[in-house]
Design a protein around this motif. Structure first.
Motif, PDB file in Angstrom:
ATOM      1  N   ASP A 181       4.213  81.697   6.334  1.00  0.00           N
ATOM      2  CA  ASP A 181       3.612  81.862   4.991  1.00  0.00           C
ATOM      3  C   ASP A 181       4.669  81.811   3.902  1.00  0.00           C
ATOM      4  N   LEU A 182       5.945  81.676   4.336  1.00  0.00           N
ATOM      5  CA  LEU A 182       7.040  81.533   3.359  1.00  0.00           C
ATOM      6  C   LEU A 182       7.701  80.176   3.545  1.00  0.00           C
ATOM      7  N   LEU A 183       7.821  79.438   2.463  1.00  0.00           N
ATOM      8  CA  LEU A 183       8.595  78.190   2.506  1.00  0.00           C
ATOM      9  C   LEU A 183       9.685  78.264   1.443  1.00  0.00           C
ATOM     10  N   VAL A 184      10.922  77.999   1.871  1.00  0.00           N
ATOM     11  CA  VAL A 184      12.023  77.894   0.911  1.00  0.00           C
ATOM     12  C   VAL A 184      12.260  76.406   0.649  1.00  0.00           C
ATOM     13  N   ILE A 185      12.070  76.013  -0.587  1.00  0.00           N
ATOM     14  CA  ILE A 185      12.396  74.633  -0.980  1.00  0.00           C
ATOM     15  C   ILE A 185      13.717  74.725  -1.722  1.00  0.00           C
ATOM     16  N   THR A 186      14.744  74.056  -1.209  1.00  0.00           N
ATOM     17  CA  THR A 186      16.033  74.170  -1.889  1.00  0.00           C
ATOM     18  C   THR A 186      16.507  72.831  -2.434  1.00  0.00           C
ATOM     19  N   PRO A 230      13.391  62.410  -4.284  1.00  0.00           N
ATOM     20  CA  PRO A 230      13.640  63.607  -3.465  1.00  0.00           C
ATOM     21  C   PRO A 230      12.857  63.504  -2.158  1.00  0.00           C
ATOM     22  N   TYR A 231      13.321  64.240  -1.175  1.00  0.00           N
ATOM     23  CA  TYR A 231      12.698  64.200   0.155  1.00  0.00           C
ATOM     24  C   TYR A 231      11.492  65.148   0.249  1.00  0.00           C
ATOM     25  N   ARG A 232      10.508  64.753   1.047  1.00  0.00           N
ATOM     26  CA  ARG A 232       9.399  65.609   1.525  1.00  0.00           C
ATOM     27  C   ARG A 232       8.618  66.233   0.368  1.00  0.00           C
ATOM     28  N   MET A 233       8.412  65.462  -0.712  1.00  0.00           N
ATOM     29  CA  MET A 233       7.681  66.001  -1.867  1.00  0.00           C
ATOM     30  C   MET A 233       6.208  66.221  -1.537  1.00  0.00           C
ATOM     31  N   ASP A 234       5.659  65.482  -0.593  1.00  0.00           N
ATOM     32  CA  ASP A 234       4.248  65.714  -0.228  1.00  0.00           C
ATOM     33  C   ASP A 234       4.103  67.122   0.377  1.00  0.00           C
ATOM     34  N   GLU A 235       5.062  67.485   1.244  1.00  0.00           N
ATOM     35  CA  GLU A 235       5.005  68.817   1.851  1.00  0.00           C
ATOM     36  C   GLU A 235       5.195  69.898   0.779  1.00  0.00           C
ATOM     37  N   ALA A 236       6.102  69.624  -0.146  1.00  0.00           N
ATOM     38  CA  ALA A 236       6.379  70.613  -1.216  1.00  0.00           C
ATOM     39  C   ALA A 236       5.131  70.791  -2.070  1.00  0.00           C
ATOM     40  N   LEU A 237       4.515  69.693  -2.436  1.00  0.00           N
ATOM     41  CA  LEU A 237       3.313  69.761  -3.289  1.00  0.00           C
ATOM     42  C   LEU A 237       2.188  70.513  -2.569  1.00  0.00           C
ATOM     43  N   PRO A 294      11.723  66.463  -9.813  1.00  0.00           N
ATOM     44  CA  PRO A 294      10.450  67.145 -10.100  1.00  0.00           C
ATOM     45  C   PRO A 294      10.510  68.663  -9.935  1.00  0.00           C
ATOM     46  N   ALA A 295      11.655  69.212  -9.496  1.00  0.00           N
ATOM     47  CA  ALA A 295      11.707  70.663  -9.222  1.00  0.00           C
ATOM     48  C   ALA A 295      11.326  71.470 -10.462  1.00  0.00           C
ATOM     49  N   ALA A 296      11.691  70.965 -11.638  1.00  0.00           N
ATOM     50  CA  ALA A 296      11.409  71.735 -12.869  1.00  0.00           C
ATOM     51  C   ALA A 296       9.908  71.846 -13.132  1.00  0.00           C
ATOM     52  N   ALA A 297       9.136  70.971 -12.504  1.00  0.00           N
ATOM     53  CA  ALA A 297       7.681  71.004 -12.729  1.00  0.00           C
ATOM     54  C   ALA A 297       6.958  71.914 -11.734  1.00  0.00           C
ATOM     55  N   PHE A 298       7.669  72.382 -10.715  1.00  0.00           N
ATOM     56  CA  PHE A 298       6.997  73.174  -9.660  1.00  0.00           C
ATOM     57  C   PHE A 298       6.250  74.380 -10.246  1.00  0.00           C
ATOM     58  N   VAL A 299       6.835  75.017 -11.250  1.00  0.00           N
ATOM     59  CA  VAL A 299       6.173  76.216 -11.798  1.00  0.00           C
ATOM     60  C   VAL A 299       4.798  75.845 -12.369  1.00  0.00           C
ATOM     61  N   HIS A 300       4.705  74.662 -12.969  1.00  0.00           N
ATOM     62  CA  HIS A 300       3.398  74.240 -13.534  1.00  0.00           C
ATOM     63  C   HIS A 300       2.402  73.935 -12.419  1.00  0.00           C
ATOM     64  N   TRP A 301       2.871  73.245 -11.358  1.00  0.00           N
ATOM     65  CA  TRP A 301       1.966  72.877 -10.249  1.00  0.00           C
ATOM     66  C   TRP A 301       1.448  74.160  -9.595  1.00  0.00           C
TER      67      TRP A 301
END
Ligand code: APR
Ligand code: ZN
Length: 230
Positions: free
Chosen positions: A81-86, A151-158, A178-185
């Motif tokens: 239930d925890l994913l670290v995206i670095t 960037p790699y594996r953006m489908d998994e991140a999204l 796209p990392a800066a947009a993660f907070v909006h998603w």
């Protein structure tokens, strides 16, 4: 509770890994495009290989700090239930014990073959362009994402961001997409959002909560709070 944590160079700063934008930082006098772009690599491959060889060798001298360790502790409780995206290419999350780590900008410990696209775990120098273990054409490059590359594996991140109940950004200046947009998603689908950073960033106002201070202090404190609240 699904938690996604995005980490940037700031989480490794207290381990002695230079950040990019704070001071002259990581680029050590090199223009970014010289050492972190496909054009730079085409123009002077040995400079770029050496730049990453130095960074890979530096990894042996640094250790995970309390922030990396706290996220590994959190993973021991939350599991998948925890994913670290670095955005970091160092291996400090893994060395602290995290297993669910998505390296969206690649990793210093991996090499990529330009000819066959195969990736290989890599600890040694690339400066002497060792032959690709797969197709034997001597065209290995650092397996890191350069400016202008996807960037790699953006489908998994999204997907993870769409499932998140909580999104936390640690030690990133939020200046690179796209990392800066993660907070909006994450916020769009109802996740709570929190930023942990030494200073305020361009995105601080986009978070429900923004905590300022060193990651090595604030991340363990936040993990304790989260585990107590479960
Ligand atoms: N604790 C918490 N935050 C910190 C600390 C610390 N001890 N030290 C620095 N920071 C913060 C800074 O305030 C800054 O906001 O970490 C952030 C580092 O920002 P950058 O150097 O821009 O690093 P990052 O956000 O990871 O860069 C993203 O840009 O250059 C590309 O591909 C590269 O992955 C990198 C991406
Ligand atoms: Zn190959």
């Amino acid at each position: 509770m699904n938690v996604v944590v995005l980490t940037g160079a700031g989480i490794s700063a207290e381990s002695g890994v230079p950040t990019f934008r704070d001071s002259d930082g990581l680029w050590e006098g090199h223009d970014v495009m010289e050492v972190a772009s496909p054009e730079g690599f085409r123009h002077n491959p040995s400079l770029v290989q050496r730049f990453y060889d130095l960074r890979r060798a530096h990894l042996a001298k640094v250790r995970p700090n309390a922030a990396h360790q706290a996220l590994a502790r959190l993973e021991r409780s939350l599991g998948d239930d925890l994913l670290v995206i670095t955005q970091n290419v160092d291996d400090l999350h893994e060395r602290a014990g995290s297993r669910n780590v998505l390296h969206m900008h690649g990793e210093l410990r991996s090499a990529l073959c330009l000819a066959c696209g195969e990736r290989f775990p890599w600890e040694r120098d690339l400066a002497h362009a060792p032959p690709c273990p797969g197709c034997t054409s001597a065209s290995l490059r650092p397996d890191v994402v350069w400016f202008g590359e996807m960037p790699y594996r953006m489908d998994e991140a999204l997907y993870a961001l769409q499932q998140a109940d909580l999104f936390v950004a640690v030690g990133t200046s939020a200046q690179v997409q796209p990392a800066a947009a993660f907070v909006h998603w994450a916020a769009e689908q109802g996740a709570r959002t929190m930023e942990i950073n030494l200073a305020s960033t361009l995105s601080s106002d986009d978070f429900d909560e923004s905590r300022q201070g060193p990651a090595g202090e604030l991340v363990p404190r936040w993990v304790d709070e989260l585990l107590r609240s479960r």
